[in-house]
Design an enzyme around this catalytic site. Structure first.
Site, mmCIF file in Angstrom:
data_model
loop_
_atom_site.group_PDB
_atom_site.id
_atom_site.type_symbol
_atom_site.label_atom_id
_atom_site.label_comp_id
_atom_site.label_asym_id
_atom_site.label_seq_id
_atom_site.Cartn_x
_atom_site.Cartn_y
_atom_site.Cartn_z
ATOM 1 N N ASN A 1 -2.338 0.207 6.913
ATOM 2 C CA ASN A 1 -1.907 -1.140 7.318
ATOM 3 C C ASN A 1 -0.978 -1.854 6.334
ATOM 4 O O ASN A 1 -0.959 -3.077 6.245
ATOM 5 C CB ASN A 1 -3.108 -2.005 7.727
ATOM 6 C CG ASN A 1 -4.024 -2.314 6.566
ATOM 7 O OD1 ASN A 1 -3.903 -1.709 5.503
ATOM 8 N ND2 ASN A 1 -4.920 -3.262 6.761
ATOM 9 N N LYS B 1 0.812 -1.216 0.000
ATOM 10 C CA LYS B 1 0.000 0.000 0.000
ATOM 11 C C LYS B 1 0.858 1.286 0.000
ATOM 12 O O LYS B 1 2.076 1.222 0.242
ATOM 13 C CB LYS B 1 -0.941 -0.039 1.207
ATOM 14 C CG LYS B 1 -1.990 -1.158 1.093
ATOM 15 C CD LYS B 1 -2.968 -1.128 2.249
ATOM 16 C CE LYS B 1 -4.064 -2.167 2.067
ATOM 17 N NZ LYS B 1 -5.043 -2.133 3.167
HETATM 18 P P1 CMP Z 1 -7.466 -4.618 3.636
HETATM 19 O O1 CMP Z 1 -6.962 -5.957 4.030
HETATM 20 O O2 CMP Z 1 -6.900 -4.009 2.396
HETATM 21 O O3 CMP Z 1 -9.075 -4.676 3.482
HETATM 22 C C1 CMP Z 1 -9.929 -3.605 3.801
HETATM 23 C C2 CMP Z 1 -9.187 -2.378 4.233
HETATM 24 O O4 CMP Z 1 -9.952 -1.353 4.791
HETATM 25 C C3 CMP Z 1 -8.242 -2.794 5.339
HETATM 26 O O5 CMP Z 1 -7.198 -3.604 4.845
HETATM 27 C C4 CMP Z 1 -7.825 -1.434 5.878
HETATM 28 O O6 CMP Z 1 -6.831 -0.837 5.082
HETATM 29 C C5 CMP Z 1 -9.112 -0.622 5.703
HETATM 30 N N1 CMP Z 1 -9.820 -0.394 6.957
HETATM 31 C C6 CMP Z 1 -9.884 0.785 7.601
HETATM 32 N N2 CMP Z 1 -10.641 0.683 8.710
HETATM 33 C C7 CMP Z 1 -11.064 -0.604 8.780
HETATM 34 C C8 CMP Z 1 -11.886 -1.340 9.707
HETATM 35 N N3 CMP Z 1 -12.408 -0.764 10.775
HETATM 36 N N4 CMP Z 1 -12.094 -2.655 9.463
HETATM 37 C C9 CMP Z 1 -11.576 -3.243 8.355
HETATM 38 N N5 CMP Z 1 -10.812 -2.599 7.451
HETATM 39 C C10 CMP Z 1 -10.548 -1.293 7.663
#
Ligand code: CMP
Length: 152
Positions: A115, A12
């Site tokens: 993340n 990312k």
């Molecule tokens: P990813 O695994 O890419 O899938 C969904 C993305 O949404 C997650 O990682 C985070 O980057 C983002 N995200 C932000 N807030 C949340 C949340 N509360 N729960 C899940 N995903 C979140």
């Protein structure tokens, strides 16, 4: 012979900006996972919204789309036996605060909205995301010289 599968992963914007591309790719390479496609992408909103389509309507949808289009990402297709589960395990829990040390998010991340990496969470998602991000001519089938040592 165990069945090989493919997964999609994306380094990312925060990880690209912080210079972690090499370190993250190195983890996959050292684990014996094969890179079959890889590119740096300045993601447009349409692609980001499709990628996160399942989260549409959730409060974090718009901030997550904004995050993904804020700066380039590195998208890839990885191949190996049980690679979907293995890459998820290496990635760690979605929230870096909860991710175990030794995982990519646990080692490099601090916030759920920053993340570090995305990895497909299952077979159907992997297929959908590979097709969304790559055309078939961007994915290479090739033999690596270490493959005989990566099977038992
Ligand atoms: P990813 O695994 O890419 O899938 C969904 C993305 O949404 C997650 O990682 C985070 O980057 C983002 N995200 C932000 N807030 C949340 C949340 N509360 N729960 C899940 N995903 C979140």
């Amino acid at each position: 012979m165990m069945q090989k599968e493919r997964t999609f992963a994306m380094i990312k914007p925060d990880a690209v900006q912080r210079g972690f591309v090499g370190e993250i790719m190195s983890r996959f390479e050292k684990k014996g996972i094969k890179i079959v496609a890889m590119k740096l992408v300045a993601v447009d909103r349409k692609l980001a919204e499709k990628h996160y389509g399942v989260h549409k309507g959730k409060p974090f949808f718009e901030p997550t789309v904004k995050y993904i289009i804020s700066s380039p990402v590195v998208a890839m297709v990885l191949e190996g036996v049980n690679v979907i589960e293995m890459v998820r395990a290496m990635t760690g829990a979605t929230d870096p605060q909860k991710a175990a040390m030794g995982t990519i998010r646990g080692d490099y991340g601090q916030f759920i909205g920053r993340n570090i990496i995305h990895a497909s969470d299952g077979k159907d998602t992997a297929q959908f995301e590979i097709n969304l991000w790559f055309s078939s001519d961007e994915i290479a089938s090739y033999q690596r010289i270490d493959e005989d040592w990566l099977t038992e």
